[in-house]
Design an enzyme around this catalytic site. Structure first.
Site, PDB file in Angstrom:
ATOM      1  N   ASP A  21       0.858  -1.167   0.000  1.00  0.00           N
ATOM      2  CA  ASP A  21       0.000   0.000   0.000  1.00  0.00           C
ATOM      3  C   ASP A  21       0.902   1.227   0.000  1.00  0.00           C
ATOM      4  OD1 ASP A  21      -2.176   1.682   0.119  1.00  0.00           O
ATOM      5  OD2 ASP A  21      -3.099   0.709   1.856  1.00  0.00           O
ATOM      6  N   TYR A  22       0.331   2.372  -0.307  1.00  0.00           N
ATOM      7  CA  TYR A  22       1.111   3.607  -0.461  1.00  0.00           C
ATOM      8  C   TYR A  22       1.813   3.958   0.851  1.00  0.00           C
ATOM      9  CZ  TYR A  22       2.008   8.337  -2.236  1.00  0.00           C
ATOM     10  OH  TYR A  22       2.598   9.498  -2.659  1.00  0.00           O
TER      11      TYR A  22
END
Length: 901
Positions: free
Chosen positions: A275-276
């Site tokens: 995920d970011y």
């Protein structure tokens, strides 16, 4: 046979020779070659062969760069392509409710806003899910994207999850079937789907730090199953690991999850991206099975750090090769090399029609006393449409999944258009618009109708005219101490603010009624609101401040409420107010806690109240008066659900909407509630006061037309709840602080496998509306159940057959649900667990024989000692019906296990 073997062997030797030759060529030779001379671009070769050819041509530096994502203002995150080798960039689009276009040069950043995934799950229609995914895949490719960050396969573990709207429900089998179809649809285009968030990412509160602790059995039976399904049934291209820890190790460096379960046990051939900003290590994550780091300051751990680790021998080059191999294989296999992305104008009309179909099939008729619905335009002269956002273009979940629609249809517009010229359709808001401030807990915000920016009395006649201004005078600073001149001065209708992550472009534009706060106030700031409050009725009031950061409320210059705000919390104080009597108020707020220096964790403050039931402000009174004069009242309510930092811990409708329903229903017994939310809503205080309730979810850009067509019976509702709606927020299987949001950073999944309806049944909790519930404008009869099993061991199958007849006067669709219960084993199993379903369309009076093959996982359990699925031997109960609590037929079947366990 020998001749065929020799041909295959010769082909393999030929490939080896090509690879050796390519590896021996000097690097400068590649730069001189044209694209046609790159052997990996030969489309007659397999994806595996093309991958190996290209992998051999890459330098170590290029490989490390390839697996390290980059940030781009237009794309959010992606990985660089390599022009030297003809490798296209992975250009990722947020999902999963449509394609979030971030590049302003691409179709004005617009795409088709689809109903939320939870709405799709409510259709229980895998064919529809495939069409839904196909539309997303097409629009992704035609808006310059080749990776979609969806579907979301996080189980809706709690009813109040702020990101439940992105999920496919609380049941792993339903999420598996719908998710696999969704992925097939996306990847029928030259686009890679990304299943997220792997794993145990089931809350937004403390999502970056929570250590989710769960048993191996719960992980296997509940949370891994949807990921397993999309791998085995849909050839998933990519998976995204989550921020949280799982049993003490961050998900993106968790070898047990990434390698042992996902890649080795399940057989995932694709690549895992973070995920970011969810990767917190270099060596650990690289060796655990993470394949692509997406960026996120200050957490970027790969790039030069990963190259250094390889040079030190902490990460082998073979490990890097495997990461590159996995990514390239999916890019070749899914057509990303051979079918480059385009910027092709979306067919807004055609795709919008599909969005409407998805919305129509998702809507759930929760309640329909006295057959109040469908409405008949021949018998109506007037309709009152009421609700703070009933005239708003699009109610949708916030955060990264928010899509900028190609066009919109509000519920008011849809109802007005469908009713026609012969029916007078009028609108009244009744309450203030729902905003991001309503994402967190605490009493409803004080309504604007009793506030004024100066100490001036207001009358009901003033409301909606130019004779009075409503709200409070607001001043904003970009420092914490109100120093200097304010940088923003305006009138705010309410003090109900949630900035930071919730205030970035594209996230905060859900209602044209709401002011846009400049993003420079997203972190360090202070504000002051001044004016007067005038009570609509004499009585005892609780005035409150809910805030993260310190907040003070002064009434007539006396400090009444002082909320320290070290954590997001509420402080309230009782006060007696006289009807029509104005009091000066001043609210001072500061983001004075270190966590708020983060641009994502901004100002959070609400000036709230708890008022006597008969304290009805002028705005609400206008809606009540309109309802009295109308044949039917349609109250459109909504919640604000979003990715971010908080989950509500209550299920109440925000911003005084519950009182609005009660007052309108008291004025007009023919009141219909259309609920637009991405999660369960508590209805205890008003459910018995209204005849009909429609759960419309976040229905996408065609929401207005879809709602109208269901209300008027053009569409017979066939949706079924993919989540349980509890009676209230206290009666849920996850009900302790240790379970949610966790204590001392640990969230204990102590309910084990008893998630959702399985937990309600185990604990004897009666919900307001059960999992699988959904009414129709027609009726269905179930008869002649027959259950048979065949085969043994891994080939054993159980099939259920029955007759289904439409006994009403309308065509309609029914979702036949099959549950199994009480497996013959000493291991505790659910009393009832979904094992299969079928959605059947039938014309009035028609009958069909329905055959449903049951899922093996529902007839088995995960054995933690042997680390395998066990199908026990013995008699299993079969329940067939229209919902988990609406069983129409019962039976049984004998199942067996080769191991005899």
């Amino acid at each position: 046979m020998n001749r065929r073997f020799n041909l295959i062997s010769l082909k393999r030797w030929f490939m080896v020779l090509i690879i050796v030759a390519v590896a021996a060529m000097p690097l400068h030779a590649f730069a001189a070659e044209s694209g046609a001379d790159r052997p990996w671009m030969n489309t007659s070769l397999s994806a595996e062969d093309r991958t190996e050819l290209l992998l051999q041509a890459m330098t170590l530096e290029e490989k490390v760069g390839f697996v390290t994502g980059k940030v781009n203002n237009y794309y959010g995150f992606y990985n660089d392509g390599l022009e030297r080798l003809g490798i296209p960039a992975l250009q990722m689009a947020d999902g999963p409710a449509g394609v979030r276009v971030a590049n302003p040069d691409v179709q004005d950043k617009k795409s088709t806003a689809l109903p939320a995934p939870i709405a799709l799950a409510a259709s229980w229609d895998t064919d529809l899910a495939k069409k839904y995914g196909d539309l997303i895949g097409q629009e992704a490719h035609n808006t310059t994207h080749n990776v979609v960050l969806g579907p979301g396969l996080d189980i809706a573990r709690t009813p109040w999850g702020s990101r439940n709207f992105e999920s496919l429900g609380e049941d792993p089998l339903l999420a598996s079937g719908m998710g696999a179809a969704y992925v097939k649809g996306i990847q029928s285009n030259p686009v890679i789907a990304t299943a997220k968030h792997y794993l145990l990412n089931n809350q937004e509160t403390e999502r970056f730090t929570t250590n989710a602790t769960a048993s191996e059995r719960a992980i296997q039976e509940v949370y891994v199953r949807p990921f397993k399904a999309v791998v085995e049934q849909a050839d998933l291209g990519s998976a995204m690991c989550s921020f949280n820890q799982v049993n003490g190790t961050y998900a993106c460096e968790n070898q047990e999850l990434l390698t042992n379960i996902l890649k080795d046990q399940i057989g995932f051939k694709g690549f895992v991206m973070s995920d970011y900003g969810a990767n917190f290590s270099t060596v650990e994550s690289a060796n655990a099975g993470l394949d692509l780091e997406t960026p996120g300051e200050p957490y970027g751990k790969w790039g030069s750090k990963l190259l250094e680790a390889v040079n030190k021998g902490e990460v082998s080059e073979q490990t890097i090769d495997e990461k590159v191999r996995r990514i390239l294989l999916q890019m070749f296999d899914k057509g990303l090399f051979d079918k480059p992305v385009t910027n092709t104008t979306i067919n807004a009309k055609a795709d919008g029609a599909k969005a409407r179909q998805f919305a129509e099939e998702s809507m759930v008729l929760l309640q329909n006393n006295d057959n109040m619905l469908p409405l008949s335009d021949n018998k109506l002269n007037s309709i009152a449409v009421i609700g703070p956002d009933a005239d708003t273009a699009s109610a949708a979940g916030g955060g990264s999944s928010l899509v900028n629609p190609t066009y919109t249809v509000s519920p008011l517009e849809g109802i007005r258009k469908r009713a026609g010229k012969g029916v007078d359709v009028k609108y009244a808001a009744g309450t203030d618009p729902v905003s991001a401030g309503d994402a967190f807990n605490g009493p409803s915000a004080v309504p604007s109708a009793i506030l004024s920016p100066a100490n001036a009395q207001k009358s009901e006649q003033d409301y909606g005219t130019d004779q009075a201004e409503f709200g409070l005078h607001a001043e904003y600073w970009t420092n914490k101490d109100m120093e200097g001149d304010p940088e923003l001065v305006r009138t705010d209708n309410q003090v109900n603010m949630n900035l930071g992550f919730y205030n970035y472009e594209g996230f905060n534009a859900q209602s044209s009624k709401l002011p846009v706060t400049p993003t420079k106030f997203n972190s360090k700031m202070s504000a002051r609101w001044t004016g007067a409050i005038t009570a609509p009725k004499t009585g005892e009031y609780q005035l409150s401040l809910t805030s993260l950061g310190s907040a003070k409320l002064y009434v007539d210059d006396q400090l009444l409420v002082d909320n320290q705000g070290a954590t997001l919390s509420t402080t309230k104080k009782g006060i007696t107010l006289q009807e029509g009597e104005s009091h000066n108020i001043r609210i001072e707020y500061r983001t004075d806690f270190p966590v708020q220096s983060n641009h994502d964790m901004g100002a959070q403050v609400r000036f709230g109240w708890e008022a006597p039931e008969d304290a009805v402000d002028a705005k609400m009174e206008k809606a009540v008066e309109l309802a009295k004069k109308s044949d039917v009242a349609v109250v459109v309510t909504r919640t604000y659900d979003s990715e971010g930092y908080v989950d509500r811990s209550d299920l109440e409708l925000p911003n005084n909407q519950e009182q609005l329903i009660r007052k309108v229903a008291a004025a007009n017994p023919k009141t219909i509630v259309v609920q637009m939310s991405g999660r369960a809503v508590e209805m205890d205080s008003w459910q018995k006061e209204v005849p009909s309730i429609v759960q419309a979810w976040y229905a996408g850009q065609e929401q207005g037309n879809a709602v109208a067509r269901v209300l008027f019976g053009d569409v017979n509702p066939s949706g079924k709840l993919p989540v349980t709606f509890p009676a209230d927020d206290q009666q849920t299987p996850v009900s302790t602080a240790e379970q949610f949001p966790g204590v001392n950073g640990v969230g204990n999944y102590s309910e084990g496998i008893f998630v959702g309806y399985k937990g309600y049944e185990k604990q004897g909790l009666s919900p307001a509306f059960a999992f699988g519930h959904g009414l129709s404008y027609t009726s269905f009869d179930y008869r002649n159940l027959h259950v048979k099993n065949s085969g043994k061991g891994d080939d054993a199958t159980v099939e259920v057959a029955l007759n289904l007849r439409n006994t009403g006067k309308r065509s309609g669709a029914e979702v036949v649900q099959v549950y199994v219960g009480n497996l013959p084993t000493k291991v505790e199993t659910p009393a009832k667990q979904l094992a299969g379903w079928a959605k059947v369309d039938l014309k009035a009076g028609k009958q069909q024989r329905v055959n449903i093959k049951l899922d093996r996982s529902a007839l088995s359990y995960w054995d933690e000692k042997s680390n395998e699925w066990i199908m026990p031997k013995g008699k299993v109960s079969i329940y067939v019906g229209s919902a988990s609590d609406d069983v129409r037929l019962t039976g049984s079947v004998n199942i067996g296990s080769p191991s005899g366990k």
